[in-house]
Design a protein around this motif. Structure first.
Motif, mmCIF file in Angstrom:
data_model
loop_
_atom_site.group_PDB
_atom_site.id
_atom_site.type_symbol
_atom_site.label_atom_id
_atom_site.label_comp_id
_atom_site.label_asym_id
_atom_site.label_seq_id
_atom_site.Cartn_x
_atom_site.Cartn_y
_atom_site.Cartn_z
ATOM 1 N N ASN A 167 0.880 -1.163 0.000
ATOM 2 C CA ASN A 167 0.000 0.000 0.000
ATOM 3 C C ASN A 167 0.924 1.220 0.000
ATOM 4 O OD1 ASN A 167 -1.690 2.154 0.578
ATOM 5 N ND2 ASN A 167 -2.366 1.374 2.566
ATOM 6 N N TYR A 199 -3.351 6.935 -2.242
ATOM 7 C CA TYR A 199 -2.909 5.605 -1.808
ATOM 8 C C TYR A 199 -3.390 4.559 -2.808
ATOM 9 C CZ TYR A 199 -1.221 7.556 2.529
ATOM 10 O OH TYR A 199 -0.505 8.280 3.446
ATOM 11 N N LEU A 222 -2.252 -6.981 1.888
ATOM 12 C CA LEU A 222 -3.090 -5.867 2.278
ATOM 13 C C LEU A 222 -4.298 -6.401 3.056
ATOM 14 C CD1 LEU A 222 -3.023 -3.767 -1.028
ATOM 15 C CD2 LEU A 222 -1.409 -3.772 0.888
ATOM 16 N N ASP A 233 -6.107 -1.224 5.259
ATOM 17 C CA ASP A 233 -5.522 -0.527 4.113
ATOM 18 C C ASP A 233 -6.556 0.087 3.181
ATOM 19 O OD1 ASP A 233 -2.589 -1.155 4.375
ATOM 20 O OD2 ASP A 233 -3.356 -3.210 4.313
ATOM 21 N N ARG A 278 -6.497 6.113 2.916
ATOM 22 C CA ARG A 278 -6.413 4.687 2.582
ATOM 23 C C ARG A 278 -6.793 4.492 1.116
ATOM 24 N NH1 ARG A 278 -10.315 1.939 6.508
ATOM 25 N NH2 ARG A 278 -11.383 3.941 6.352
#
Length: 646
Positions: free
Chosen positions: A311, A318, A476, A490, A518
């Motif tokens: 990530n 992101y 993730l 995430d 995120r």
């Protein structure tokens, strides 16, 4: 030669004391039955082709021993009166049942209802050549609690309907508690089947096998390789003598070429780097390497892929990363239900037909929805190049208790039930984490079973994210897919039907607002449906009565594909204009009364116009590439030949 008799008490799902349910289709004790496939409410092209030797493949490709014996096939069975019934020694169980299968399924030969407590038995012979080592008995999965007896002795209890477990039975072949109210069960339901919750599965629903092992034998193998060739291996052993082991990694295409060979110690992480940069695993190049682990006088065969998931903040947004590049994962919600096998595909060809269809349409990912599949499912994804978002099976869901004032509050786990959920979450991660295709873990779906109060100053999903990260730091994590999002994990993961709302400044309650700290992800959207003729419907009236609860029903396939094109273009615009980084279309197939699949429930009708869908999905990947994602091509058009999978 030694003959073993094994009795299994399989307890279903969750405790249902006090439930008023008086229907039984379990064969009566006094009328013995021989095995035959029952007629299900809907069949598939594979229903009557199964025979009595189902799933003959070695069930666990990432920890494979040379000498093994498949115990799948015809077992003996009868219903039990309750959890305290003594084992039926010296009795011939009257009914034949197919293992593995759900007792509720037509393939089982039982097609029962409310099969809460059951006895299974079989006998098998341990080869004389195995006499100097250990004999291991393996169960792919038993729902939900299993008590195992061999030759008159209780030898093990396993709890967890999705967990693979192994028992060392050497010492037994050489001559329970009732389940709690809230167990991880996914979309199974006993008491109130409805549009989104389906027929349950009880009994032995994944493969059973025995195998020969050395005195110092491997109990678990954790294996991971990153994009630069760094390998992390942990070989867990029992009866450790020397602790010495060796790993050899070979190029699958050039088996004589050894990429790496290193000695190491068992029962602890060993990290090393291959002598050369390996070919990397990705959806468009799913390169796998064969692995040998030599330990304690035996050689374990396995495989691995080299890839890195991250990530990362790219230009203020992101993004999910694969091998150092932003990848746009796009796949389907995959329930894994079958009209003839319920929780179990009829065979491997049937299972891979679904996955091949997804690749042919243009998807590069599948979200395995609140169910854990057999290892062979994940191996197929490893080989095909399908990313997997793996959901934790949810506990018993909310909105199940209705009070006198007509309110229906969520049913949340108590302390013991939550501890069971956490234990099963950890076991799932340990069981599957060596598969290179697994891209992310999902802990909670739409708040089902999610604790809603703060503990020690924060919400528990933060602790669960830490738990999963400690078990597997290479993936993730979506802590809360859908809603009830407090900022853990995430992903900022929203569900919206039918239109997507991914990474946008607008959103739909109860889906959460986009959190720019995120990854913006559309965990579910689409869900459009199309009714079918009776020939392709699950012929259960309760299911038929709920067809109109499908999010949208289109009049014909032309309108279905037109509507899909609208939604895919809308999704593409959100990639172009906002921060959207991936999504999940609902869904792979119809399930019972839910008619919103790309395939019908019997897998005979493909609703998608391949030209339309492939064009729109490629445009979606191209839009993501314009925002910095890696180029991804869905390849040349292919024909979906069902006959090749029969």
């Amino acid at each position: 030669m030694k003959v073993i008799f094994l009795f299994l008490g399989a307890l279903l799902l969750y405790h249902t004391a006090g439930a008023v349910i008086d229907y039984h289709r379990v064969p009566p004790y006094e009328a013995p039955t021989t095995y035959t496939v029952q007629k299900p409410p809907l069949d598939t092209p594979w229903t009557y082709r199964l025979g009595s030797n189902p799933w003959p493949e070695y069930p666990r490709p990432q920890l494979q021993r040379e000498h093994w014996q498949n115990l799948n096939g015809i077992w003996k069975y009868r219903n039990a009166t309750g959890p305290n019934e003594p084992p039926p020694w010296n009795q011939d169980l009257p009914h034949e049942v197919l293992v593995p299968s759900c007792l509720e399924s037509a393939l089982s030969g039982v097609q029962g209802e409310y099969t809460i407590h059951s006895w299974f038995s079989t006998n098998f012979t341990v080869p004389e050549l195995w006499r100097d080592g250990r004999v291991l008995l393996n169960f792919g999965a038993v729902d939900y609690e299993a008590v195992i007896y061999i030759n008159g002795q209780q030898i093990a209890i396993n709890r967890g309907g999705y967990a693979t477990f192994t028992i060392d039975v050497t010492d037994y072949v050489s001559t329970g508690d009732e389940p709690d109210a809230v167990n991880p069960i996914g979309k199974q339901t006993l008491q109130d089947p409805n549009h989104y919750f389906y027929t349950p599965c009880s009994g032995i629903w994944q493969s059973v096998w025995i195998e020969a092992a050395a005195t110092e034998y491997v109990t678990r193998l954790d294996l991971s390789g990153d994009m630069n060739g760094q390998v992390t291996v942990n070989v867990h052993t029992l009866n450790s003598v020397s602790g010495n082991a060796e790993i050899r990694i070979r190029d699958r295409d050039q088996s004589a070429t050894i990429l790496a060979a290193n000695p190491f110690k068992t029962n602890g992480e060993f990290i090393f780097t291959t002598g050369q940069v390996p070919k990397r695993w990705s959806p468009d190049s799913p390169v796998l390497y064969d692995v040998e682990i030599i330990v304690g006088g035996e050689t374990i065969r396995s495989y691995m892929g080299f890839r890195t998931y991250e990530n990362r903040n790219i230009n203020g947004v992101y993004r999910p990363m694969l091998n150092g590049e932003f990848i746009f994962p796009f796949g389907t919600l995959d329930q894994g239900y079958w009209p003839d096998g319920i929780y179990v595909a009829p065979n491997r060809k049937a299972m891979t037909y679904d996955l091949n269809m997804l690749k042919a349409v243009g998807f590069n990912m599948v979200r395995k929805h609140i169910k854990v599949e057999p290892s062979l499912f994940y191996t197929a994804c490893d080989e095909l190049g399908l990313l997997v978002i793996q959901d934790m099976p949810s506990p018993r869901t909310g909105n199940r208790i209705e009070y006198s004032n007509c309110t229906r509050p969520p049913y949340l786990p108590n302390v013991d039930e939550q501890a069971d959920f956490v234990d099963q979450l950890g076991r799932m991660v340990d069981q599957l984490k060596s598969h290179p295709s697994i891209f992310a873990w999902t802990i909670y779906n739409e708040g089902w079973g999610q604790l809603l109060t703060r503990q020690n100053g924060h919400y528990q999903e933060f602790d669960l994210v830490d738990l999963v990260r400690s078990r597997d730091p290479t993936r993730l994590i979506s802590a809360t897919s859908g809603w009830t999002d407090h900022g853990a994990g995430d992903f900022s993961d929203t569900h919206s039907y039918a239109s997507p709302k991914c990474g946008t400044p607008f959103y739909k309650i109860p889906s959460p607002a986009y959190d720019p700290t995120r990854i913006a992800f559309q965990g579910e959207f689409g869900g459009i449906g199309h009714n079918l003729t009776d020939a392709h419907l699950w012929k259960v009236q309760d299911a038929i009565d709920t067809i109109n609860q499908t999010y949208e029903i289109n009049a014909d396939l032309n309108s279905f594909n037109y509507r899909a094109r609208q939604l895919l273009r809308e999704f593409r615009e959100q990639v172009e204009l906002f921060d959207c980084s991936g999504g999940v279309w609902t869904q792979t197939t119809d399930v019972e009364g839910e008619l919103n699949g790309l395939l019908s429930y019997d897998r005979r009708v493909l609703r998608v116009d391949l030209n339309v869908w492939r064009t729109e999905i490629q445009a979606l990947y191209d839009a993501a590439a314009a925002r910095g994602a890696m180029n991804y091509s869905i390849g040349e058009p292919v024909e979906l030949e069902l006959k090749n999978h029969l």
